[in-house]
Scaffold this motif. Structure first.
Motif, PDB file in Angstrom:
ATOM      1  N   LYS A   1       4.917   2.389 -10.826  1.00  0.00           N
ATOM      2  CA  LYS A   1       3.803   2.002  -9.953  1.00  0.00           C
ATOM      3  C   LYS A   1       3.821   2.721  -8.608  1.00  0.00           C
ATOM      4  O   LYS A   1       2.779   2.922  -7.995  1.00  0.00           O
ATOM      5  CB  LYS A   1       3.842   0.484  -9.695  1.00  0.00           C
ATOM      6  N   PHE A   2       5.031   3.073  -8.131  1.00  0.00           N
ATOM      7  CA  PHE A   2       5.162   3.632  -6.794  1.00  0.00           C
ATOM      8  C   PHE A   2       5.680   5.068  -6.877  1.00  0.00           C
ATOM      9  O   PHE A   2       6.708   5.325  -7.498  1.00  0.00           O
ATOM     10  CB  PHE A   2       6.093   2.764  -5.947  1.00  0.00           C
ATOM     11  N   LEU A   3       4.950   5.974  -6.262  1.00  0.00           N
ATOM     12  CA  LEU A   3       5.241   7.400  -6.391  1.00  0.00           C
ATOM     13  C   LEU A   3       5.681   7.983  -5.052  1.00  0.00           C
ATOM     14  O   LEU A   3       5.073   7.714  -4.013  1.00  0.00           O
ATOM     15  CB  LEU A   3       3.998   8.148  -6.880  1.00  0.00           C
ATOM     16  N   ARG A   4       6.715   8.798  -5.099  1.00  0.00           N
ATOM     17  CA  ARG A   4       7.164   9.547  -3.915  1.00  0.00           C
ATOM     18  C   ARG A   4       6.321  10.815  -3.849  1.00  0.00           C
ATOM     19  O   ARG A   4       6.379  11.662  -4.734  1.00  0.00           O
ATOM     20  CB  ARG A   4       8.655   9.881  -4.082  1.00  0.00           C
TER      21      ARG A   4
ATOM     22  N   ARG B   1       8.624  13.688   1.378  1.00  0.00           N
ATOM     23  CA  ARG B   1       9.985  13.217   1.687  1.00  0.00           C
ATOM     24  C   ARG B   1       9.965  11.967   2.546  1.00  0.00           C
ATOM     25  O   ARG B   1      10.963  11.226   2.599  1.00  0.00           O
ATOM     26  CB  ARG B   1      10.810  14.324   2.351  1.00  0.00           C
ATOM     27  N   SER B   2       8.826  11.680   3.190  1.00  0.00           N
ATOM     28  CA  SER B   2       8.738  10.508   4.064  1.00  0.00           C
ATOM     29  C   SER B   2       7.741   9.454   3.601  1.00  0.00           C
ATOM     30  O   SER B   2       7.503   8.481   4.323  1.00  0.00           O
ATOM     31  CB  SER B   2       8.354  10.945   5.490  1.00  0.00           C
ATOM     32  N   PHE B   3       7.141   9.623   2.400  1.00  0.00           N
ATOM     33  CA  PHE B   3       6.118   8.661   1.977  1.00  0.00           C
ATOM     34  C   PHE B   3       6.265   8.279   0.500  1.00  0.00           C
ATOM     35  O   PHE B   3       6.477   9.145  -0.364  1.00  0.00           O
ATOM     36  CB  PHE B   3       4.702   9.229   2.177  1.00  0.00           C
ATOM     37  N   ILE B   4       6.148   6.978   0.233  1.00  0.00           N
ATOM     38  CA  ILE B   4       6.007   6.446  -1.121  1.00  0.00           C
ATOM     39  C   ILE B   4       4.701   5.671  -1.142  1.00  0.00           C
ATOM     40  O   ILE B   4       4.420   4.893  -0.219  1.00  0.00           O
ATOM     41  CB  ILE B   4       7.176   5.507  -1.477  1.00  0.00           C
ATOM     42  N   ILE B   5       3.881   5.865  -2.175  1.00  0.00           N
ATOM     43  CA  ILE B   5       2.586   5.182  -2.225  1.00  0.00           C
ATOM     44  C   ILE B   5       2.467   4.336  -3.491  1.00  0.00           C
ATOM     45  O   ILE B   5       3.133   4.586  -4.492  1.00  0.00           O
ATOM     46  CB  ILE B   5       1.413   6.191  -2.180  1.00  0.00           C
ATOM     47  N   ASN B   6       1.600   3.335  -3.417  1.00  0.00           N
ATOM     48  CA  ASN B   6       1.240   2.540  -4.587  1.00  0.00           C
ATOM     49  C   ASN B   6       0.127   3.289  -5.313  1.00  0.00           C
ATOM     50  O   ASN B   6      -0.974   3.453  -4.782  1.00  0.00           O
ATOM     51  CB  ASN B   6       0.756   1.158  -4.136  1.00  0.00           C
ATOM     52  N   LYS B   7       0.421   3.757  -6.517  1.00  0.00           N
ATOM     53  CA  LYS B   7      -0.530   4.584  -7.277  1.00  0.00           C
ATOM     54  C   LYS B   7      -1.884   3.899  -7.428  1.00  0.00           C
ATOM     55  O   LYS B   7      -2.936   4.543  -7.358  1.00  0.00           O
ATOM     56  CB  LYS B   7       0.080   4.891  -8.650  1.00  0.00           C
ATOM     57  N   SER B   8      -1.863   2.578  -7.622  1.00  0.00           N
ATOM     58  CA  SER B   8      -3.123   1.867  -7.881  1.00  0.00           C
ATOM     59  C   SER B   8      -3.997   1.735  -6.638  1.00  0.00           C
ATOM     60  O   SER B   8      -5.150   1.332  -6.729  1.00  0.00           O
ATOM     61  CB  SER B   8      -2.824   0.473  -8.449  1.00  0.00           C
ATOM     62  N   LYS B   9      -3.458   2.074  -5.452  1.00  0.00           N
ATOM     63  CA  LYS B   9      -4.211   1.904  -4.207  1.00  0.00           C
ATOM     64  C   LYS B   9      -4.850   3.204  -3.716  1.00  0.00           C
ATOM     65  O   LYS B   9      -5.489   3.223  -2.662  1.00  0.00           O
ATOM     66  CB  LYS B   9      -3.300   1.336  -3.109  1.00  0.00           C
ATOM     67  N   ILE B  10      -4.689   4.288  -4.474  1.00  0.00           N
ATOM     68  CA  ILE B  10      -5.274   5.565  -4.067  1.00  0.00           C
ATOM     69  C   ILE B  10      -6.803   5.464  -4.123  1.00  0.00           C
ATOM     70  O   ILE B  10      -7.384   5.080  -5.141  1.00  0.00           O
ATOM     71  CB  ILE B  10      -4.808   6.712  -4.996  1.00  0.00           C
TER      72      ILE B  10
ATOM     73  N   LEU C   1       0.826  -1.221   0.000  1.00  0.00           N
ATOM     74  CA  LEU C   1       0.000   0.000   0.000  1.00  0.00           C
ATOM     75  C   LEU C   1       0.858   1.269   0.000  1.00  0.00           C
ATOM     76  O   LEU C   1       0.726   2.113  -0.872  1.00  0.00           O
ATOM     77  CB  LEU C   1      -0.932   0.000   1.215  1.00  0.00           C
ATOM     78  N   TYR C   2       1.729   1.386   1.004  1.00  0.00           N
ATOM     79  CA  TYR C   2       2.597   2.571   1.075  1.00  0.00           C
ATOM     80  C   TYR C   2       3.765   2.284   2.004  1.00  0.00           C
ATOM     81  O   TYR C   2       3.768   1.290   2.742  1.00  0.00           O
ATOM     82  CB  TYR C   2       1.820   3.817   1.542  1.00  0.00           C
ATOM     83  N   ALA C   3       4.767   3.153   1.958  1.00  0.00           N
ATOM     84  CA  ALA C   3       5.938   3.027   2.828  1.00  0.00           C
ATOM     85  C   ALA C   3       6.236   4.391   3.434  1.00  0.00           C
ATOM     86  O   ALA C   3       6.019   5.436   2.797  1.00  0.00           O
ATOM     87  CB  ALA C   3       7.139   2.522   2.041  1.00  0.00           C
TER      88      ALA C   3
END
Length: 238
Positions: A190-193, A196-205, A155-157
């Motif tokens: 697929k994964f967008l920053r 500065r502290s979060f990377i998300i999975n674009k498909s899970k928005i 989902l995200y990091a």
């Protein structure tokens, strides 16, 4: 026979020297470089090719198994480790061989021979000109285990000091990996920053509201320095 270029990757200088000494006994092996970390090895492989990589598993920042997952067209990998429990994961990743430290020169030669056979077999195969297919999963080490995580479940990091908090549909993991190290592992398509502290999975928005992204009822901030690029990546201009 043309020389076989080898890269030695181990965070322990003594371990690197032992492998270099073993390589010197085989005149057809040429040590192209020695690296103390996976990130150093990644940079080295971008500068020059290697036919065989002697790869330690238990290294800081990024372990050997995670590093191998970042390579789209890996050379022959011979894992070198003091931990036999990683063997199954190593062979799942199509490693050529698995040397358990301390290993003898004889056992080292057996591993090199296996790699040489694979190199010669690959050289005789027709060249595949199709686009390489990205693997749809990655491996993360946390809590003494190595987890195989499908990109679609991630989902995200979130950056968390020297760790990265990784939230999936099944787990929340805290691998001992820097945020930049994690960013290198995931495909940028697929994964967008977005901060500065979060990377998300674009498909899970689920939806975007103001300067916030919502993923499964979790509110994630969009950093002001990332907003314009993020909106472009999802097809909107700011």
């Amino acid at each position: 026979m043309s020389p076989i270029d080898c890269l030695i990757v181990d965070d322990e200088p003594i371990a690197r020297d032992i492998i270099r000494t073993y390589c010197a006994h085989l005149p057809y092996l040429r040590v192209a470089g020695m690296c103390g970390s996976a990130l150093e090895a990644k940079a080295a492989l971008m500068e020059r090719k290697a036919d065989i990589v002697f790869l330690d598993i238990n290294m800081p920042v990024m372990d050997g198994i995670a590093f191998l997952k970042t390579l789209k067209s890996p050379p022959q990998i011979i894992f070198t480790t003091a931990y036999k429990e990683y063997a199954v994961d190593a062979f799942d990743l199509s490693a050529c061989d698995y040397l358990l430290k301390p290993f003898s020169l004889e056992r080292f030669i057996v591993a090199v021979d296996k790699a040489m056979e694979k190199i010669q077999t690959t050289a005789s195969l027709p060249v595949d000109t199709s686009e390489p297919k990205d693997d749809d999963y990655l491996f993360l080490k946390a809590d003494g285990k190595i987890f195989k995580i499908r990109h679609d479940d991630l989902l995200y990091a979130e950056a968390n000091g020297n760790y990265t908090k990784v939230t999936t549909s099944q787990h929340t993991l805290l691998p001992a990996m820097t945020f930049s190290g994690f960013e290198e592992l995931v495909p940028k398509s697929k994964f967008l920053r977005i901060h500065r502290s979060f990377i998300i999975n674009k498909s899970k928005i689920d939806h975007i509201e103001g300067n916030r992204v919502f993923i499964q009822n979790t509110e994630i901030p969009i950093g002001s320095n990332y907003r314009e690029q993020f909106l472009k990546q999802i097809g909107f201009s700011s």
